[in-house]
Design a protein around this motif. Sequence first.
Motif, PDB file in Angstrom:
ATOM      1  N   TYR A 234       0.814  -1.215   0.000  1.00  0.00           N
ATOM      2  CA  TYR A 234       0.000   0.000   0.000  1.00  0.00           C
ATOM      3  C   TYR A 234       0.848   1.265   0.000  1.00  0.00           C
ATOM      4  O   TYR A 234       0.325   2.354   0.173  1.00  0.00           O
ATOM      5  CB  TYR A 234      -0.955  -0.001   1.201  1.00  0.00           C
ATOM      6  CG  TYR A 234      -1.841  -1.215   1.201  1.00  0.00           C
ATOM      7  CD1 TYR A 234      -2.871  -1.334   0.282  1.00  0.00           C
ATOM      8  CD2 TYR A 234      -1.616  -2.263   2.081  1.00  0.00           C
ATOM      9  CE1 TYR A 234      -3.674  -2.452   0.247  1.00  0.00           C
ATOM     10  CE2 TYR A 234      -2.414  -3.391   2.057  1.00  0.00           C
ATOM     11  CZ  TYR A 234      -3.445  -3.482   1.138  1.00  0.00           C
ATOM     12  OH  TYR A 234      -4.232  -4.592   1.101  1.00  0.00           O
ATOM     13  N   HIS A 235       2.141   1.129  -0.187  1.00  0.00           N
ATOM     14  CA  HIS A 235       3.032   2.295  -0.258  1.00  0.00           C
ATOM     15  C   HIS A 235       2.985   2.867  -1.678  1.00  0.00           C
ATOM     16  O   HIS A 235       3.185   2.152  -2.647  1.00  0.00           O
ATOM     17  CB  HIS A 235       4.465   1.900   0.088  1.00  0.00           C
ATOM     18  CG  HIS A 235       5.413   3.047   0.019  1.00  0.00           C
ATOM     19  ND1 HIS A 235       5.520   3.962   1.039  1.00  0.00           N
ATOM     20  CD2 HIS A 235       6.277   3.439  -0.941  1.00  0.00           C
ATOM     21  CE1 HIS A 235       6.428   4.861   0.703  1.00  0.00           C
ATOM     22  NE2 HIS A 235       6.897   4.565  -0.496  1.00  0.00           N
ATOM     23  N   VAL A 236       2.691   4.156  -1.785  1.00  0.00           N
ATOM     24  CA  VAL A 236       2.659   4.855  -3.078  1.00  0.00           C
ATOM     25  C   VAL A 236       3.682   5.988  -2.973  1.00  0.00           C
ATOM     26  O   VAL A 236       3.424   7.017  -2.343  1.00  0.00           O
ATOM     27  CB  VAL A 236       1.252   5.409  -3.393  1.00  0.00           C
ATOM     28  CG1 VAL A 236       1.250   6.124  -4.738  1.00  0.00           C
ATOM     29  CG2 VAL A 236       0.221   4.305  -3.360  1.00  0.00           C
ATOM     30  N   ALA A 237       4.856   5.785  -3.574  1.00  0.00           N
ATOM     31  CA  ALA A 237       5.963   6.733  -3.437  1.00  0.00           C
ATOM     32  C   ALA A 237       5.588   8.136  -3.914  1.00  0.00           C
ATOM     33  O   ALA A 237       6.008   9.130  -3.317  1.00  0.00           O
ATOM     34  CB  ALA A 237       7.184   6.219  -4.191  1.00  0.00           C
ATOM     35  N   ALA A 238       4.790   8.244  -4.960  1.00  0.00           N
ATOM     36  CA  ALA A 238       4.424   9.553  -5.498  1.00  0.00           C
ATOM     37  C   ALA A 238       3.660  10.395  -4.476  1.00  0.00           C
ATOM     38  O   ALA A 238       3.786  11.619  -4.464  1.00  0.00           O
ATOM     39  CB  ALA A 238       3.581   9.382  -6.762  1.00  0.00           C
ATOM     40  N   CYS A 239       2.905   9.753  -3.597  1.00  0.00           N
ATOM     41  CA  CYS A 239       2.159  10.496  -2.573  1.00  0.00           C
ATOM     42  C   CYS A 239       3.092  11.120  -1.544  1.00  0.00           C
ATOM     43  O   CYS A 239       2.801  12.175  -1.000  1.00  0.00           O
ATOM     44  CB  CYS A 239       1.161   9.578  -1.869  1.00  0.00           C
ATOM     45  SG  CYS A 239      -0.205   9.066  -2.914  1.00  0.00           S
ATOM     46  N   PHE A 240       4.219  10.479  -1.269  1.00  0.00           N
ATOM     47  CA  PHE A 240       5.126  10.960  -0.234  1.00  0.00           C
ATOM     48  C   PHE A 240       6.074  12.045  -0.728  1.00  0.00           C
ATOM     49  O   PHE A 240       6.907  12.524   0.029  1.00  0.00           O
ATOM     50  CB  PHE A 240       5.895   9.788   0.379  1.00  0.00           C
ATOM     51  CG  PHE A 240       5.006   8.913   1.219  1.00  0.00           C
ATOM     52  CD1 PHE A 240       4.663   9.287   2.496  1.00  0.00           C
ATOM     53  CD2 PHE A 240       4.481   7.746   0.696  1.00  0.00           C
ATOM     54  CE1 PHE A 240       3.825   8.503   3.260  1.00  0.00           C
ATOM     55  CE2 PHE A 240       3.645   6.950   1.447  1.00  0.00           C
ATOM     56  CZ  PHE A 240       3.309   7.333   2.738  1.00  0.00           C
ATOM     57  N   GLU A 241       5.934  12.454  -1.977  1.00  0.00           N
ATOM     58  CA  GLU A 241       6.702  13.594  -2.479  1.00  0.00           C
ATOM     59  C   GLU A 241       6.094  14.905  -1.995  1.00  0.00           C
ATOM     60  O   GLU A 241       6.673  15.965  -2.178  1.00  0.00           O
ATOM     61  CB  GLU A 241       6.757  13.558  -4.003  1.00  0.00           C
ATOM     62  CG  GLU A 241       7.545  12.379  -4.537  1.00  0.00           C
ATOM     63  CD  GLU A 241       7.499  12.282  -6.051  1.00  0.00           C
ATOM     64  OE1 GLU A 241       6.846  13.134  -6.700  1.00  0.00           O
ATOM     65  OE2 GLU A 241       8.100  11.332  -6.578  1.00  0.00           O
ATOM     66  N   HIS A 242       4.916  14.840  -1.382  1.00  0.00           N
ATOM     67  CA  HIS A 242       4.194  15.999  -0.873  1.00  0.00           C
ATOM     68  C   HIS A 242       3.835  15.752   0.592  1.00  0.00           C
ATOM     69  O   HIS A 242       3.792  14.612   1.039  1.00  0.00           O
ATOM     70  CB  HIS A 242       2.910  16.228  -1.685  1.00  0.00           C
ATOM     71  CG  HIS A 242       3.142  16.246  -3.158  1.00  0.00           C
ATOM     72  ND1 HIS A 242       3.650  17.336  -3.817  1.00  0.00           N
ATOM     73  CD2 HIS A 242       2.954  15.289  -4.099  1.00  0.00           C
ATOM     74  CE1 HIS A 242       3.762  17.061  -5.101  1.00  0.00           C
ATOM     75  NE2 HIS A 242       3.342  15.826  -5.303  1.00  0.00           N
ATOM     76  N   GLU A 243       3.560  16.819   1.321  1.00  0.00           N
ATOM     77  CA  GLU A 243       3.116  16.688   2.711  1.00  0.00           C
ATOM     78  C   GLU A 243       1.730  16.043   2.737  1.00  0.00           C
ATOM     79  O   GLU A 243       0.864  16.397   1.951  1.00  0.00           O
ATOM     80  CB  GLU A 243       3.048  18.057   3.380  1.00  0.00           C
ATOM     81  CG  GLU A 243       4.377  18.641   3.751  1.00  0.00           C
ATOM     82  CD  GLU A 243       5.020  17.934   4.925  1.00  0.00           C
ATOM     83  OE1 GLU A 243       4.310  17.556   5.873  1.00  0.00           O
ATOM     84  OE2 GLU A 243       6.248  17.765   4.880  1.00  0.00           O
ATOM     85  N   ILE A 244       1.530  15.112   3.657  1.00  0.00           N
ATOM     86  CA  ILE A 244       0.240  14.451   3.830  1.00  0.00           C
ATOM     87  C   ILE A 244      -0.231  14.733   5.245  1.00  0.00           C
ATOM     88  O   ILE A 244       0.512  14.550   6.205  1.00  0.00           O
ATOM     89  CB  ILE A 244       0.357  12.929   3.608  1.00  0.00           C
ATOM     90  CG1 ILE A 244       0.818  12.643   2.187  1.00  0.00           C
ATOM     91  CG2 ILE A 244      -0.978  12.249   3.898  1.00  0.00           C
ATOM     92  CD1 ILE A 244       1.125  11.190   1.937  1.00  0.00           C
ATOM     93  N   GLY A 245      -1.454  15.186   5.375  1.00  0.00           N
ATOM     94  CA  GLY A 245      -2.020  15.461   6.690  1.00  0.00           C
ATOM     95  C   GLY A 245      -3.061  14.426   7.052  1.00  0.00           C
ATOM     96  O   GLY A 245      -3.822  13.972   6.209  1.00  0.00           O
TER      97      GLY A 245
END
Length: 76
Positions: A20-31
Amino acid sequence: MSDNKPALPDRLAANLRSPYHVAACFEHEIGIRLNGKERNNVEEYYISEGWVKIPSPKAKDRYGNPMLITVEAFYA
């Protein structure tokens, strides 16, 4: 300037070995907001099932990593 952030998935994990890890999502801040409180130590979430995993402050697994606790959000 266009906003090229990927849509956040229903389930997302910070662990690189997780399916369930999506590297593209972690290029931005996630709240993450849980019960009105913003959290910055969430390891995994699943919106459809209403839970998050957070590290336990003291408990360690056999590899020395923080144990994860599943926290469920529900309506009382």
